[in-house]
Design a protein around this motif. Structure first.
Motif, PDB file in Angstrom:
ATOM      1  N   GLY A   1     -30.084  50.993 -44.589  1.00  0.00           N
ATOM      2  CA  GLY A   1     -30.980  49.906 -44.977  1.00  0.00           C
ATOM      3  C   GLY A   1     -31.854  49.477 -43.817  1.00  0.00           C
ATOM      4  N   SER A   2     -33.107  49.129 -44.119  1.00  0.00           N
ATOM      5  CA  SER A   2     -34.032  48.773 -43.037  1.00  0.00           C
ATOM      6  C   SER A   2     -33.585  47.530 -42.269  1.00  0.00           C
ATOM      7  N   GLN A   3     -32.781  46.669 -42.897  1.00  0.00           N
ATOM      8  CA  GLN A   3     -32.292  45.484 -42.177  1.00  0.00           C
ATOM      9  C   GLN A   3     -30.975  45.771 -41.465  1.00  0.00           C
ATOM     10  N   HIS A   4     -30.518  47.013 -41.564  1.00  0.00           N
ATOM     11  CA  HIS A   4     -29.162  47.295 -41.073  1.00  0.00           C
ATOM     12  C   HIS A   4     -29.112  48.367 -40.000  1.00  0.00           C
ATOM     13  N   PHE A   5     -30.138  48.352 -39.134  1.00  0.00           N
ATOM     14  CA  PHE A   5     -30.120  49.277 -38.001  1.00  0.00           C
ATOM     15  C   PHE A   5     -29.755  48.569 -36.691  1.00  0.00           C
ATOM     16  N   THR A   6     -29.634  47.256 -36.732  1.00  0.00           N
ATOM     17  CA  THR A   6     -29.316  46.544 -35.492  1.00  0.00           C
ATOM     18  C   THR A   6     -27.880  46.879 -35.081  1.00  0.00           C
ATOM     19  N   GLU A   7     -27.596  46.702 -33.803  1.00  0.00           N
ATOM     20  CA  GLU A   7     -26.288  47.137 -33.323  1.00  0.00           C
ATOM     21  C   GLU A   7     -25.125  46.491 -34.057  1.00  0.00           C
ATOM     22  N   GLY A   8     -25.305  45.233 -34.368  1.00  0.00           N
ATOM     23  CA  GLY A   8     -24.239  44.512 -35.068  1.00  0.00           C
ATOM     24  C   GLY A   8     -23.946  45.089 -36.449  1.00  0.00           C
ATOM     25  N   GLN A   9     -24.857  45.896 -36.954  1.00  0.00           N
ATOM     26  CA  GLN A   9     -24.685  46.450 -38.298  1.00  0.00           C
ATOM     27  C   GLN A   9     -24.125  47.876 -38.283  1.00  0.00           C
ATOM     28  N   HIS A  10     -23.972  48.441 -37.088  1.00  0.00           N
ATOM     29  CA  HIS A  10     -23.584  49.853 -37.036  1.00  0.00           C
ATOM     30  C   HIS A  10     -22.254  50.138 -37.722  1.00  0.00           C
ATOM     31  N   ALA A  11     -21.378  49.145 -37.698  1.00  0.00           N
ATOM     32  CA  ALA A  11     -20.043  49.361 -38.268  1.00  0.00           C
ATOM     33  C   ALA A  11     -20.086  49.582 -39.782  1.00  0.00           C
ATOM     34  N   ARG A  12     -21.218  49.253 -40.404  1.00  0.00           N
ATOM     35  CA  ARG A  12     -21.367  49.524 -41.840  1.00  0.00           C
ATOM     36  C   ARG A  12     -21.341  51.016 -42.150  1.00  0.00           C
ATOM     37  N   TYR A  13     -21.653  51.808 -41.137  1.00  0.00           N
ATOM     38  CA  TYR A  13     -21.814  53.243 -41.379  1.00  0.00           C
ATOM     39  C   TYR A  13     -20.604  54.003 -40.830  1.00  0.00           C
TER      40      TYR A  13
END
Ligand SMILES: O=C(O)CCC(=O)C(=O)O
Ligand SMILES: [Fe+2]
Length: 419
Positions: free
Chosen positions: A127-139
Motif C-alpha cells: 500500500g502506498s501509505q505502508h512503505f514507511t519503516e514503521g509499516q514494514h512488519a506488515r509484510y
C-alpha cells in the motif's frame, strides 16, 4: 539502494500460438509527454488517448523510462517472495479484506469461494501509505529486505507513468493539466494505491472444468488508472466495444493501461472502465505459473467520486445520468474514492452477487449496480490447436457456448479483484 542477489526471473517463452484475433490496442509513447511537471502534452497525444479511453478503454504505453532489466528485477523479487514466504509469515501478514476492505499484505489462494471453487491466485499488495519503516512488519520477513526497491518502483509508477497519464486525461476532459494529478498526488499520506505482485497457479483440471477456463471473472477495476506490466503468458482478455473478448498480446517492457470505476465516475462516464478477465493460456503455457506485477492507482481517499462538472465535456457526457441517485434519495453524498475501494474489496468474491436477467452476476455497491461478466464467448484463434486446452474439453465451455448461440446459463466464476 540494496540490490540483494536473488535468482533472476526469466520470462517464460511466449506461446507458439499466435493466430488469435488480438485486441487492436493503440500505443501511447510516454516520452512525448515532457516538462518538469510532465505537463507538456502534444495535441495528437490528447486526441489519441481520448479516443482510446472512450472506446476500447485499453492501451499499451512504451518509453516509460525504465530498462527491461529494471522491470524484470521486480518480477524476480515477486517470484522470490512467492517461493520463500513461509506459511507462518503468510498467516501473519494476511490482508484484512473482509473487515477493513484492504488488500494490503498477503492475499492467500482461496479467499474467494464461488460455487465451491476456490481461486488459485496469491497476491502480495504493497500500500502506498505502508512503505514507511514503521509499516514494514506488515509484510512477510522474506520480502522486507526488498521493500526499498519495491517502494522506488512503486513511486516510479506513480510519479512518472501515472502523472503523465493523468496530465493527458485532464486535457482529454478539457480541464487544467494538473487537475487529476492534484486529486492523486498525496498517495503516501492520503492514498490507497497498490503495487501488486500476483501469482496465478494452474488450477486443477476439475476447477478449470467447473469455471470454463476462466481464472479471473470479467470485471472492471475499482480504481482510477491500472498499470499492468506486460508478461508473456497469453491470458488477459478485454471485452471490446463489439462485445467480443480479445486477447492482449505481450510486448516486452511495455505496460498495458486501463481505467477503473473511479475514473469512470469522476469523468461522468466519458472515460470507460473497461471490462477484462483472465483465462487459461494456450496448451503450451498451461502448466506454467503466471507472474504479474501491477500498479493500481486511485484518487486520494477523501476525493468524492462526483463527476467534475466544471468540465463541459464531462457535463455533456453526464447529462441525464445520476450515478448516486440511490444515495441522494437517502440524503447521502456520493461515496469517496476510499469508500468505493473498501466497499468493493469487502464484497468481492464473497457470494453477494445475484444472477441478473442478462445472465451476468450483479452486486449492489453504494446503490450502484456492479456487473461481473462471465457469459460472453471468447474470440478464439481459427485453428483447433490454438484454443486454450480447457476450452476444448467442456460441453459448456465458452467456445461451445458460442456455437450454441449462448443458450446456456452462464456459470458463476471467481470475480476479480481490485483494483
Ligand atoms: O492478471 C492480469 O493480467 C489482470 C489482473 C486484473 O485484472 C486485476 O487484478 O484486477
Ligand atoms: Fe482488473
Amino acid at each position: 539502494m540494496s540490490t540483494r542477489s536473488i535468482p533472476p526471473w526469466i520470462p517464460p517463452p511466449p506461446s507458439k500460438v499466435t493466430d488469435f484475433d488480438w485486441a487492436p490496442l493503440e500505443t501511447l509513447d510516454l516520452s512525448l509527454i515532457t516538462g518538469e511537471n510532465m505537463d507538456q502534452v502534444p495535441v495528437s497525444v490528447v486526441e489519441q488517448v481520448g479516443t482510446a479511453f472512450s472506446s476500447t478503454g485499453f492501451m499499451y504505453a512504451i518509453n516509460h523510462g525504465l530498462t527491461y532489466d529494471q522491470v524484470l528485477r521486480q518480477f524476480s523479487i515477486a517470484q522470490y517472495g512467492f517461493d520463500h514466504i513461509t506459511d507462518d509469515e503468510k498467516d501473519r501478514c494476511v490482508a484484512d479484506m473482509r473487515e477493513a476492505g484492504s488488500f494490503v499484505g498477503y492475499k492467500p489462494m482461496g479467499h474467494w469461494h464461488i460455487d465451491g471453487v476456490k481461486d488459485r491466485i496469491e497476491q502480495l499488495n504493497f500500500g502506498s501509505q505502508h512503505f514507511t519503516e514503521g509499516q514494514h512488519a506488515r509484510y512477510p520477513s522474506q520480502v522486507q529486505p526488498f521493500l526499498e526497491e519495491i517502494h522506488a518502483f512503486s513511486r516510479f509508477n506513480h510519479d512518472v507513468i501515472l502523472r503523465k497519464v493523468l496530465a493527458v486525461l485532464s486535457l482529454v476532459l478539457k480541464l487544467p493539466v494538473h487537475t487529476l494529478w492534484d486529486l492523486s498526488k498525496d498517495h503516501e499520506t492520503k492514498g490507497l494505491d497498490l503495487l501488486r505482485f500476483a501469482l496465478y497457479r494452474p488450477p486443477p483440471p476439475e476447477d478449470d472444468e467447473a469455471l470454463g477456463g476462466v481464472r479471473l471473472q470479467g470485471h472492471t477495476d475499482f480504481n482510477s488508472v491500472s498499470i499492468l506490466w506486460s508478461q508473456p503468458i497469453t491470458s488477459l482478455e478485454v471485452l471490446m466495444p463489439d462485445n467480443v473478448w480479445r486477447k492482449v498480446r505481450h510486448r516486452p517492457n511495455a505496460v498495458v493501461l486501463n481505467l477503473g470505476d473511479a475514473m469512470h465516475f469522476i469523468s461522468g462516464g466519458l472515460l470507460k472502465q473497461t471490462i477484462h478477465r483472465v483465462v487459461g493460456p494456450p496448451e503450451d503455457q498451461q502448466a506454467l505459473q503466471r507472474l504479474g506485477v501491477f500498479y493500481f492507482a486511485l484518487f486520494n481517499e477523501d476525493v468524492p467520486l462526483e463527476p467534475l462538472l466544471q468540465s463541459e465535456v464531462v457535463k455533456k457526457a453526464y447529462h441525464g445520468r445520476d450515478f448516486w441517485a440511490e444515495r441522494r434519495a437517502q440524503g447521502l453524498p456520493a461515496v469517496t474514492a476510499g469508500e468505493w475501494e473498501r466497499l468493493r474489496v469487502r464484497a468481492y468474491g464473497q457470494g453477494g452477487q445475484k444472477k441478473g436477467s442478462d445472465g451476468h452476476d450483479h452486486e449492489r455497491i453504494a446503490g450502484v449496480d456492479v456487473k461481473l461478466y462471465n457469459s460472453i464467448p471468447s474470440t478464439q484463434a481459427t485453428s483447433h490447436e490454438s484454443r486454450p486446452a480447457t476450452h476444448n474439453v467442456r460441453a459448456s465451455s465458452p467456445i461451445r457456448a458460442r456455437h450454441k448461440h449462448l443458450t446456456e446459463t452462464p456459470r458463476r466464476v471467481m470475480s476479480p479483484l481490485r483494483a
